[in-house]
Write a protein that holds these residues in place. Structure first.
Motif, PDB file in Angstrom:
ATOM      1  N   THR A 349      -1.672  10.502  -2.109  1.00  0.00           N
ATOM      2  CA  THR A 349      -2.879  11.180  -1.642  1.00  0.00           C
ATOM      3  C   THR A 349      -2.673  12.685  -1.575  1.00  0.00           C
ATOM      4  O   THR A 349      -3.495  13.466  -2.067  1.00  0.00           O
ATOM      5  N   ILE A 353      -4.568  15.450  -4.033  1.00  0.00           N
ATOM      6  CA  ILE A 353      -5.385  16.501  -3.410  1.00  0.00           C
ATOM      7  C   ILE A 353      -4.849  17.884  -3.775  1.00  0.00           C
ATOM      8  O   ILE A 353      -5.623  18.816  -4.042  1.00  0.00           O
ATOM      9  N   ASN A 422     -10.332  13.247  -6.186  1.00  0.00           N
ATOM     10  CA  ASN A 422     -10.344  12.908  -4.765  1.00  0.00           C
ATOM     11  C   ASN A 422     -10.682  11.441  -4.536  1.00  0.00           C
ATOM     12  O   ASN A 422     -10.132  10.806  -3.627  1.00  0.00           O
ATOM     13  N   ALA A 423     -11.578  10.890  -5.367  1.00  0.00           N
ATOM     14  CA  ALA A 423     -11.878   9.466  -5.259  1.00  0.00           C
ATOM     15  C   ALA A 423     -10.652   8.624  -5.598  1.00  0.00           C
ATOM     16  O   ALA A 423     -10.391   7.591  -4.949  1.00  0.00           O
ATOM     17  N   ALA A 425      -7.586   9.521  -5.086  1.00  0.00           N
ATOM     18  CA  ALA A 425      -6.693   9.607  -3.926  1.00  0.00           C
ATOM     19  C   ALA A 425      -7.117   8.647  -2.822  1.00  0.00           C
ATOM     20  O   ALA A 425      -6.284   7.970  -2.214  1.00  0.00           O
ATOM     21  N   ILE A 426      -8.417   8.576  -2.577  1.00  0.00           N
ATOM     22  CA  ILE A 426      -8.910   7.672  -1.526  1.00  0.00           C
ATOM     23  C   ILE A 426      -8.657   6.217  -1.896  1.00  0.00           C
ATOM     24  O   ILE A 426      -8.207   5.409  -1.066  1.00  0.00           O
ATOM     25  N   LEU A 427      -8.921   5.861  -3.135  1.00  0.00           N
ATOM     26  CA  LEU A 427      -8.720   4.476  -3.571  1.00  0.00           C
ATOM     27  C   LEU A 427      -7.247   4.083  -3.518  1.00  0.00           C
ATOM     28  O   LEU A 427      -6.895   2.971  -3.094  1.00  0.00           O
ATOM     29  N   ARG A 429      -4.957   5.353  -1.619  1.00  0.00           N
ATOM     30  CA  ARG A 429      -4.527   5.238  -0.228  1.00  0.00           C
ATOM     31  C   ARG A 429      -4.996   3.927   0.387  1.00  0.00           C
ATOM     32  O   ARG A 429      -4.236   3.261   1.102  1.00  0.00           O
ATOM     33  N   ARG A 430      -6.231   3.551   0.122  1.00  0.00           N
ATOM     34  CA  ARG A 430      -6.724   2.290   0.669  1.00  0.00           C
ATOM     35  C   ARG A 430      -6.046   1.090   0.031  1.00  0.00           C
ATOM     36  O   ARG A 430      -5.873   0.050   0.673  1.00  0.00           O
ATOM     37  N   ARG A 431      -5.650   1.242  -1.217  1.00  0.00           N
ATOM     38  CA  ARG A 431      -5.030   0.114  -1.922  1.00  0.00           C
ATOM     39  C   ARG A 431      -3.622  -0.161  -1.379  1.00  0.00           C
ATOM     40  O   ARG A 431      -3.225  -1.312  -1.239  1.00  0.00           O
ATOM     41  N   GLU A 433      -2.189   1.356   1.515  1.00  0.00           N
ATOM     42  CA  GLU A 433      -1.951   1.724   2.905  1.00  0.00           C
ATOM     43  C   GLU A 433      -1.610   0.499   3.755  1.00  0.00           C
ATOM     44  O   GLU A 433      -2.212  -0.564   3.588  1.00  0.00           O
TER      45      GLU A 433
END
Length: 436
Positions: A349, A353, A422-423, A425-427, A429-431, A433
């Motif tokens: 992430t 970023i 950025n999307a 990075a979010i995906l 992290r959720r995948r 985390e």
């Protein structure tokens, strides 16, 4: 006696009731403060979203017209007396087409001196390249009348888009009333069509707005990010792992940590000055190249990657390290086989970023020469190129009005790149985390 007995409970209940009332009043005040705080938070979010929508709306309003353009399809007599068979591109097809079109409008040869020039300015120079390509591919077209399709000039395109009208003051437009009448006649004849502006994504930069595109800048930005990622990610992650897991706690490491935090706050233009002095003046690397741009952006991204990686490593519970060490794993095995994989979502992430932040930087690129006009598509890391942020700067400062809508279109392309990163990075992290 009975009266005194009945009055006693009243004296003991009164203080309790008073305390209860004070507590309830305090609770009401506290709940009111919480409601106000929530309201302030919602208002802050609404204001931020409002400004964001206002910004995006303004950019889309100004730039959506750049995604379509008007093309002209007219029959052209390939005059054998005027076409150079050996070098068709040397033929003045614009003047040839202008004279023939004036003849269709019923304008006599005696008046075609200045009017032919006026008609020619409504045609893009792309016309001569397309007509010449047709002659090269099929020389038998010489002496025949064939339809030729080419974009109109930038001013004519703005007129068809409604950006220029007859009410526009003459000193603010380069299209005369007579040229507007010709454009209206061409459109009424069905010779003009609005099509998707593929040139915006297929061409590099150009001095003519109707032929200018973002492909060269997109490729340049991609090559720079490739250099940045190859340098900044391994060095940044390695430095963070050593500082967090292996380095001794002493004054030297404290000094290094303080300086890394300070480097993250250094203005980006300082990194540009460093890049000019170090990579261009001292190492003699090619100016305006993706290699130099990537090296400068790597220096700028390193502190962010190191800080994000260290924070991710700190978030891993100590019990993971203790359990691995208790099972006989070495310090290195514990870090690289257990701690770092668990910290990888945060590392990815922070890395993505920082890459997105580097993609939008303009000041260091201007200092290393990426503000120069580069018309082609870069073919390597050492060739001169532009970047999306510098292209936005160049187009916004151009004198032609048609470049302004393309500036907004380039900003939309840049925003699309950053949103995708950025999307991602979010995906990621959720995948990956894990919550402890």
């Amino acid at each position: 006696m009975s009266n005194m007995t009945e009055a006693a409970p009243d004296m003991s209940v009164a203080p309790v009731k008073a305390r209860t009332d004070r507590l309830q009043a305090g609770l009401k005040a506290r709940y009111a403060r919480e409601r106000r705080f929530k309201l302030y938070g919602v208002m802050a979010i609404a204001v931020a979203v409002g400004f964001l929508l206002l910004l995006l709306g303004r950019i889309i309003e100004q730039g959506h017209t750049a995604f379509y353009a008007h093309e002209l399809t007219i029959p052209v007599y390939m005059d054998p007396a005027r076409i150079d068979r050996t070098y068709p591109q040397g033929t003045n097809f614009q003047l040839l087409v202008a004279e023939q079109q004036l003849a269709r409008f019923g304008i006599t040869d005696d008046a075609q001196g200045t009017q032919a020039t006026a008609m020619r300015t409504l045609l893009s120079s792309e016309l001569k390249f397309r007509a010449a390509a047709m002659i090269r591919e099929n020389p038998a077209l010489i002496g025949q009348t064939v339809p030729v399709t080419a974009p109109v000039s930038d001013e004519a395109d703005l007129y068809y888009k409604g950006e220029i009208t007859a009410e526009t003051p003459s000193d603010q437009r380069r299209v005369s009333d007579q040229q507007m009448a010709w454009l209206d006649q061409l459109k009424s004849d069905g010779a003009v069509q609005a099509k998707f502006n593929s040139a915006l994504f297929q061409n590099g930069d150009s001095t003519e707005p109707e032929q200018a595109g973002v492909l060269g800048a997109v490729v340049g930005s991609a090559l720079m990010l490739l250099v940045t990622a190859l340098i900044a990610i391994p060095i940044g992650v390695g430095a963070a792992v050593y500082l967090e897991e292996f380095s001794p706690r002493n004054r030297l490491t404290d000094l290094i940590e303080v300086n890394i935090n300070n480097l993250a706050a250094v203005p980006s233009i300082v990194y540009g000055l460093l890049g000019v002095a170090l990579f261009i003046n001292w190492m003699n690397l090619p100016r305006s190249s993706p290699l130099v741009g990537g090296l400068v952006l790597a220096l700028m991204a390193l502190p962010t990657i190191i800080i994000a990686t260290r924070s991710s490593l700190k978030a891993v519970p100590p019990s993971i390290r203790e359990a691995a060490l208790a099972m006989g794993a070495s310090k290195t095995q514990t870090v690289f086989q257990h701690v770092l994989p668990l910290a990888m979502p945060g590392v990815m992430t922070g890395t993505i970023i920082s890459m997105a932040h580097a993609l939008g930087e303009t000041a260091p690129l201007l200092l290393i020469g990426m503000v120069s006009f580069v018309p082609g598509i870069p073919g390597g890391l050492t060739e001169p190129t532009g970047a999306l942020p510098s292209l936005v700067y160049i187009w916004e400062n151009a004198s032609e009005r048609a470049f302004h809508e393309r500036t907004a279109a380039a900003i939309l392309v840049l925003l699309a790149f950053m949103i995708v990163m950025n999307a991602a990075a979010i995906l990621l992290r959720r995948r990956f985390e894990r919550r402890w």
